[in-house]
Write an enzyme that holds these catalytic residues in place. Structure first.
Site, mmCIF file in Angstrom:
data_model
loop_
_atom_site.group_PDB
_atom_site.id
_atom_site.type_symbol
_atom_site.label_atom_id
_atom_site.label_comp_id
_atom_site.label_asym_id
_atom_site.label_seq_id
_atom_site.Cartn_x
_atom_site.Cartn_y
_atom_site.Cartn_z
ATOM 1 N N THR A 1 23.052 48.424 11.894
ATOM 2 C CA THR A 1 23.199 47.190 12.672
ATOM 3 C C THR A 1 24.683 46.897 12.823
ATOM 4 O OG1 THR A 1 22.985 44.775 12.515
ATOM 5 C CG2 THR A 1 22.779 45.964 10.476
ATOM 6 N N GLY A 2 25.036 46.180 13.883
ATOM 7 C CA GLY A 2 26.434 45.802 14.052
ATOM 8 C C GLY A 2 26.963 46.169 15.424
ATOM 9 N N HIS A 3 28.261 46.304 15.519
ATOM 10 C CA HIS A 3 28.913 46.541 16.811
ATOM 11 C C HIS A 3 28.578 47.949 17.307
ATOM 12 C CE1 HIS A 3 32.483 47.499 19.420
ATOM 13 N NE2 HIS A 3 31.995 46.401 19.970
ATOM 14 N N GLY A 4 27.751 48.011 18.345
ATOM 15 C CA GLY A 4 27.150 49.274 18.759
ATOM 16 C C GLY A 4 28.147 50.349 19.127
ATOM 17 N N THR B 1 20.306 42.814 15.477
ATOM 18 C CA THR B 1 19.431 43.978 15.394
ATOM 19 C C THR B 1 18.544 43.931 14.144
ATOM 20 O OG1 THR B 1 21.120 45.243 16.514
ATOM 21 C CG2 THR B 1 19.551 46.502 15.200
ATOM 22 N N ARG C 1 23.887 48.561 29.934
ATOM 23 C CA ARG C 1 24.580 49.038 28.718
ATOM 24 C C ARG C 1 23.561 49.536 27.690
ATOM 25 N NH1 ARG C 1 24.474 47.196 23.017
ATOM 26 N NH2 ARG C 1 26.522 47.599 22.138
ATOM 27 N N VAL C 2 23.793 50.729 27.161
ATOM 28 C CA VAL C 2 22.984 51.243 26.059
ATOM 29 C C VAL C 2 23.840 51.190 24.805
ATOM 30 C CG1 VAL C 2 21.723 53.219 25.139
ATOM 31 C CG2 VAL C 2 21.699 52.770 27.600
ATOM 32 N N GLY C 3 23.300 50.620 23.735
ATOM 33 C CA GLY C 3 24.052 50.532 22.489
ATOM 34 C C GLY C 3 23.763 51.706 21.566
ATOM 35 N N ASP C 4 24.065 51.509 20.304
ATOM 36 C CA ASP C 4 23.872 52.561 19.302
ATOM 37 C C ASP C 4 22.407 52.746 18.919
ATOM 38 O OD1 ASP C 4 24.297 49.850 18.161
ATOM 39 O OD2 ASP C 4 23.612 50.854 16.334
HETATM 40 N N1 GLY Z 1 23.817 47.357 17.208
HETATM 41 C C1 GLY Z 1 23.285 46.752 18.322
HETATM 42 C C2 GLY Z 1 24.043 46.957 19.551
HETATM 43 O O1 GLY Z 1 25.257 46.901 19.541
HETATM 44 O O2 GLY Z 1 23.445 47.194 20.558
#
Ligand code: GLY
Length: 318
Positions: free
Chosen positions: A225-228, A174, A202-205
């Site tokens: 940024t990172g694990h959504g 990201t 899938r929608v992320g953060d």
């Molecule tokens: N932070 C990006 C995602 O997980 O979509």
């Protein structure tokens, strides 16, 4: 020579990240080059008297065009091998926000997010409908498949082999930018291809206000940024803002919110933060996160924990 905008009030600062994750050694030079180019491009907008939102979007454009990053061209792929992107902008003066989710085939999803903010009575549009809305109003379309890179295809094969569909890093992740302009206004812009091998739809953060980003002139501005899924569960961007409201510095608030995410969910993430005074926060709980900021004639940057390089920028005479 300083421009008219510099020194007129608030300090001008343009801060970017190029994603938190497991960046391999061979990916480091391109990441560092890319974040410095992005910070410089955004700062030029501020220096010319431009608004924080214009500057943040300009910085994100640079990284969306660069396949060293997971945004725009070079985005990671869903399980069907397609690019579906998320993006968010937020204006700290008005709290206006605009976002797109799972948008296909546009060169700059950040432009689509901005259009939603400026031209729709909603905050978030998704999928083909988001693309139609944006392209009808002048956002550049990309031919089907044009945003897919061989590296993203290789990352998808790896994700399928490992059975791990949560990876947000393929040597790219990201991207985001935060800015403060000469009038003291703040903005945040964030853009991503999401996670490699994610489910279709899938929608992320990233496109969620308070998760992927936040901006409030009375406090500060953040891009994450990172694990959504972990960022969504912890409302990472807004958690940082809340800690700053309680009196923490941009740096301490960013670090504390990330430590809490790591402790509770054992996942990786990063964030960049600016206070409304122009103080900078950069933190990550991952192997690496590329970042850079331009403040005055200094360019600051790094990618490894505790790395903080500073260069003096020699401006070209006009
Ligand atoms: N932070 C990006 C995602 O997980 O979509």
């Amino acid at each position: 020579m300083a421009s008219a905008a510099e020194g007129a009030g608030a300090p001008l600062v343009l801060l970017v990240h190029g994603g938190a994750g497991d960046v391999a050694d061979e990916g480091v030079p391109r990441k560092l080059e890319g974040v410095r180019r992005a910070a410089q491009a955004g700062y030029e907008v501020l220096r010319g008297g431009g608004a924080a939102l214009d500057a943040a979007v300009a910085a994100v454009h640079v990284m969306e065009d660069d396949d060293a990053f997971n945004a725009g061209y070079g985005s990671v792929l869903n399980v069907d091998g397609e690019v579906e992107m998320d993006a968010l902008v937020m204006d700290g003066k008005t709290l206006n926000a605009g976002a797109v989710g799972v948008i296909p085939d546009v060169r700059h999803p950040i432009d689509a997010a901005r259009l939603v903010m400026e031209c729709a009575p909603h905050v978030l549009l998704v999928g083909e409908a988001a693309k139609r809305f944006a392209v009808a109003r002048g956002v550049e379309a990309a031919p089907p498949g044009a945003l897919v890179t061989p590296r993203a295809q290789a990352a998808l094969r790896q994700a399928v082999e490992r059975g791990d569909y949560t990876m947000h890093d393929t040597g790219g992740s990201t991207v985001g930018a935060v800015a403060i302009d000469s009038r003291g206004h703040l903005a945040s812009a964030t853009s991503t291809g999401g996670t490699s091998g994610k489910m279709v739809g899938r929608v992320g953060d990233t496109p969620l206000v308070g998760c992927g980003g936040y901006a409030d002139d009375t406090v500060g501005t953040v891009s994450t940024t990172g694990h959504g899924e972990s960022i969504i569960k912890t409302n990472l961007a807004h958690s940082i803002i809340v800690l700053m409201r309680q009196g923490l510095s941009a740096q301490d608030a960013t670090q504390r919110a990330l430590d809490e995410l790591g402790r509770r969910l054992n996942n990786t993430a990063g964030a960049i933060t600016l206070s409304n005074k122009g103080d900078v926060g950069v933190a990550f709980i991952s192997k690496r996160m590329s970042w850079a900021y331009r403040k005055g004639n200094e360019m600051h940057y790094g990618i490894d924990p505790d790395q903080h390089c500073v260069e003096i920028v020699q401006e070209k005479e006009n």
